[in-house]
Write a protein that holds these residues in place. Sequence first.
Motif, PDB file in Angstrom:
ATOM      1  N   ILE A  43       0.832  -1.205   0.000  1.00 12.95           N
ATOM      2  CA  ILE A  43       0.000   0.000   0.000  1.00 12.95           C
ATOM      3  C   ILE A  43       0.866   1.254   0.000  1.00 12.95           C
ATOM      4  N   ALA A  44       1.924   1.248   0.826  1.00 11.77           N
ATOM      5  CA  ALA A  44       2.827   2.405   0.884  1.00 11.77           C
ATOM      6  C   ALA A  44       3.485   2.654  -0.467  1.00 11.77           C
ATOM      7  N   ALA A  45       3.918   1.574  -1.116  1.00  6.97           N
ATOM      8  CA  ALA A  45       4.538   1.710  -2.438  1.00  6.97           C
ATOM      9  C   ALA A  45       3.520   2.232  -3.451  1.00  6.97           C
ATOM     10  N   GLY A  46       2.309   1.709  -3.386  1.00  5.68           N
ATOM     11  CA  GLY A  46       1.259   2.166  -4.295  1.00  5.68           C
ATOM     12  C   GLY A  46       0.922   3.630  -4.102  1.00  5.68           C
ATOM     13  N   VAL A  47       0.860   4.049  -2.833  1.00  4.24           N
ATOM     14  CA  VAL A  47       0.579   5.462  -2.532  1.00  4.24           C
ATOM     15  C   VAL A  47       1.672   6.363  -3.089  1.00  4.24           C
ATOM     16  N   LEU A  48       2.926   5.942  -2.912  1.00  2.00           N
ATOM     17  CA  LEU A  48       4.038   6.745  -3.422  1.00  2.00           C
ATOM     18  C   LEU A  48       4.006   6.856  -4.943  1.00  2.00           C
ATOM     19  N   VAL A  49       3.681   5.756  -5.609  1.00  2.00           N
ATOM     20  CA  VAL A  49       3.618   5.786  -7.072  1.00  2.00           C
ATOM     21  C   VAL A  49       2.472   6.669  -7.540  1.00  2.00           C
ATOM     22  N   TYR A  50       1.285   6.467  -6.939  1.00  5.07           N
ATOM     23  CA  TYR A  50       0.084   7.171  -7.409  1.00  5.07           C
ATOM     24  C   TYR A  50       0.082   8.643  -7.023  1.00  5.07           C
ATOM     25  N   PHE A  51       0.471   8.937  -5.776  1.00  6.05           N
ATOM     26  CA  PHE A  51       0.358  10.304  -5.273  1.00  6.05           C
ATOM     27  C   PHE A  51       1.653  11.114  -5.392  1.00  6.05           C
ATOM     28  N   VAL A  52       2.760  10.455  -5.728  1.00  2.00           N
ATOM     29  CA  VAL A  52       4.027  11.176  -5.883  1.00  2.00           C
ATOM     30  C   VAL A  52       4.628  10.947  -7.270  1.00  2.00           C
ATOM     31  N   GLY A  53       4.826   9.678  -7.624  1.00  2.00           N
ATOM     32  CA  GLY A  53       5.477   9.371  -8.898  1.00  2.00           C
ATOM     33  C   GLY A  53       4.719   9.890 -10.111  1.00  2.00           C
ATOM     34  N   ILE A  54       3.425   9.595 -10.180  1.00  2.00           N
ATOM     35  CA  ILE A  54       2.619  10.037 -11.325  1.00  2.00           C
ATOM     36  C   ILE A  54       2.516  11.562 -11.393  1.00  2.00           C
ATOM     37  N   PRO A  55       2.242  12.256 -10.266  1.00  7.67           N
ATOM     38  CA  PRO A  55       2.223  13.725 -10.326  1.00  7.67           C
ATOM     39  C   PRO A  55       3.551  14.332 -10.763  1.00  7.67           C
ATOM     40  N   VAL A  56       4.675  13.737 -10.316  1.00  6.22           N
ATOM     41  CA  VAL A  56       5.984  14.246 -10.734  1.00  6.22           C
ATOM     42  C   VAL A  56       6.134  14.103 -12.249  1.00  6.22           C
TER      43      VAL A  56
END
Length: 319
Positions: free
Chosen positions: A45-58
């Motif tokens: 879940i933590a990895a998914g949150v980082l990808v969705y809420f950080v990686g994709i926006p970046v």
Amino acid sequence: MFNHIKRILAFLSIVLIYFIAKEFLDLYVSLQAVNPFLAYGFVVIAAGVLVYFVGIPVYRILKIPRAPGPLKSEEHLDKELQKRFEILEQNPYLKSIEYDISTVPRTREGYEQVMKVLKKESAHIRNKYVNGLFYSSAISQNGFIDAILILSSSVNLVKETFVLYNGRVSNRDLWIIGKQIYYSMAIGGSETVEYATGEIFSKLSTEGMRSIPFFDKILGSLADGFVNAALLTRVALITDNYCSKLIIRSERDLRPSPAFIVQTATNITGNVQRRLFDEMKKVAGSKIKNAATWATNPVKELFERVRGKDTGKEEDYLF
């Protein structure tokens, strides 16, 4: 001297990352003690949150077309104004509110006139994210989760600000903003933390609410939430300055003072804080129902009591 300061900041940021990693490991071990699959699920879940809420926006930030940055002299001002007004004519937000930019003179004064319109919407974006972070980080009670909340809020706020102004800054300036986000998260801005913590303590101490159950726990959580809100406010103000300022004397003009940051954060979260303090007065000296729930997360219970009496106005209570 400046290089020495940068090295100290870098070292302190590495130290803080160690503590954030320690918080993550502590949380992982606690979940694993309950159930190993629960711990594995947390990592996923933590990895998914980082990808969705950080990686994709970046990634989306990098895809936004570049816009001109602040000038350091008036030497090419006329040419710069022409370029900026061409971008403003295609601004989606100005079009959505049917703002007639053709009536605005192509001068420095005219440019500032348009910026007032965009800055008002930028403040709305800032208020939404700062209030949201104040609430979520106050009840999270975990440094690792706080770090994710701050990072995701910062990245998404920056993205929305760039979209509003219809262009991002150059790669160089984007790197500078990124470092400001990193140092703000890592160190907390020593003066900002001092001002912010003082703000929380002064408000609570003047109310004489030591009879409130779990007062120390509530105090610490609210102070953490407000400090994080102030850090996000700093990121928001710096990003807005990069997007809106036409001429600057130096890079310092883009970075607001700690006192101004905290005052702005106080103004943004002020309504929520007043509601919380009013509710805390009512709780003081009274019997607590569901004592076990209050002991686990008293700040969450306090927020829930306030939300139950919410007027429903989005501008008053943004979570």
